[in-house]
Design a protein around this motif. Sequence first.
Motif, mmCIF file in Angstrom:
data_model
loop_
_atom_site.group_PDB
_atom_site.id
_atom_site.type_symbol
_atom_site.label_atom_id
_atom_site.label_comp_id
_atom_site.label_asym_id
_atom_site.label_seq_id
_atom_site.Cartn_x
_atom_site.Cartn_y
_atom_site.Cartn_z
ATOM 1 N N TRP A 135 13.205 2.547 -8.313
ATOM 2 C CA TRP A 135 12.499 1.638 -7.426
ATOM 3 C C TRP A 135 12.597 2.066 -5.971
ATOM 4 N N THR A 136 13.665 2.755 -5.597
ATOM 5 C CA THR A 136 13.749 3.272 -4.233
ATOM 6 C C THR A 136 12.697 4.348 -4.011
ATOM 7 N N ARG A 137 12.624 5.301 -4.919
ATOM 8 C CA ARG A 137 11.637 6.379 -4.769
ATOM 9 C C ARG A 137 10.217 5.826 -4.776
ATOM 10 N N SER A 138 9.945 4.893 -5.661
ATOM 11 C CA SER A 138 8.610 4.307 -5.747
ATOM 12 C C SER A 138 8.218 3.627 -4.440
ATOM 13 N N GLY A 139 9.109 2.802 -3.909
ATOM 14 C CA GLY A 139 8.811 2.075 -2.681
ATOM 15 C C GLY A 139 8.669 2.987 -1.480
ATOM 16 N N LEU A 140 9.595 3.930 -1.327
ATOM 17 C CA LEU A 140 9.541 4.829 -0.173
ATOM 18 C C LEU A 140 8.336 5.756 -0.248
ATOM 19 N N ALA A 141 7.983 6.192 -1.449
ATOM 20 C CA ALA A 141 6.802 7.053 -1.594
ATOM 21 C C ALA A 141 5.537 6.312 -1.167
ATOM 22 N N ALA A 142 5.412 5.064 -1.566
ATOM 23 C CA ALA A 142 4.244 4.273 -1.173
ATOM 24 C C ALA A 142 4.210 4.079 0.338
ATOM 25 N N LEU A 143 5.361 3.760 0.926
ATOM 26 C CA LEU A 143 5.404 3.537 2.372
ATOM 27 C C LEU A 143 5.104 4.820 3.133
ATOM 28 N N GLU A 144 5.651 5.928 2.679
ATOM 29 C CA GLU A 144 5.355 7.229 3.306
ATOM 30 C C GLU A 144 3.848 7.480 3.322
ATOM 31 N N THR A 145 3.186 7.259 2.205
ATOM 32 C CA THR A 145 1.745 7.477 2.123
ATOM 33 C C THR A 145 0.978 6.555 3.054
ATOM 34 N N LEU A 146 1.359 5.295 3.081
ATOM 35 C CA LEU A 146 0.665 4.323 3.924
ATOM 36 C C LEU A 146 0.809 4.660 5.408
ATOM 37 N N VAL A 147 2.030 4.946 5.822
ATOM 38 C CA VAL A 147 2.271 5.197 7.247
ATOM 39 C C VAL A 147 1.661 6.531 7.673
ATOM 40 N N ALA A 148 1.822 7.559 6.859
ATOM 41 C CA ALA A 148 1.294 8.879 7.207
ATOM 42 C C ALA A 148 -0.228 8.872 7.283
ATOM 43 N N GLY A 149 -0.866 7.918 6.644
ATOM 44 C CA GLY A 149 -2.320 7.846 6.653
ATOM 45 C C GLY A 149 -2.909 7.195 7.887
ATOM 46 N N VAL A 150 -2.064 6.721 8.787
ATOM 47 C CA VAL A 150 -2.523 6.077 10.017
ATOM 48 C C VAL A 150 -2.136 6.952 11.203
#
Length: 214
Positions: A135-150
């Motif tokens: 769950w840590t990897r899943s959450g951080l991966a999603a956040l990385e993608t969201l933030v890097a896309g802005v």
Amino acid sequence: MKPVLYGYWRSGAAYRLRIALNLKGVEYDQVAINLKTGEQSSEAWRAMQPQGLVPVLEYGEARLMQSPAILEWIEETWPQPALLPADPIERCRVRAWAAVIGCDTHPLQNLRVLKAVGNDLGQGPEGMKAWAHRWTRSGLAALETLVAGVARNTAFLHGDKPGMAEVYLLPQLVNARRWEVDLDAFPTLMAAEAACLALPEFQRAMPENQPDAE
């Protein structure tokens, strides 16, 4: 009037409140509730917090619970410096980033959940670790993608200073390291963390710098 923060040095939710209060320049006192020894299950603590969780923030006669609600109260009570953007769309975006951690990642790694996985469900220490990793990897991966896309001009997640997203991120990264999660896949989040930890407000909030740290 000084707020009183009831928490535990390793509690990610209490860590969030320390960061937010420090960024606001609000002085507060702390009372330790030792989760390691089970103090959160005592009759006295249950009378204050029926779920047996930390943190609680006491302010005068008010006893405030649940860190997301308390963080919103902090933002409303001490509006400056703001932890949320002024623009409604951007404000919603930052709240969503915070929720990736606060709603979908951290709750699955709460101490009581991990104990249920390891003990009640018979998965043992290795099962607990595998659960935390997933769950840590899943959450951080999603956040990385969201933030890097802005588009951003600084290492912070939004704007030129840390805000609500970092308030949630930093404690989760401490938890990730505790479970030995490889963080190399999250360079955007790592850069934001480094920028935050260069600031005294974040340094003072770190778990190892708390009075009850072991």
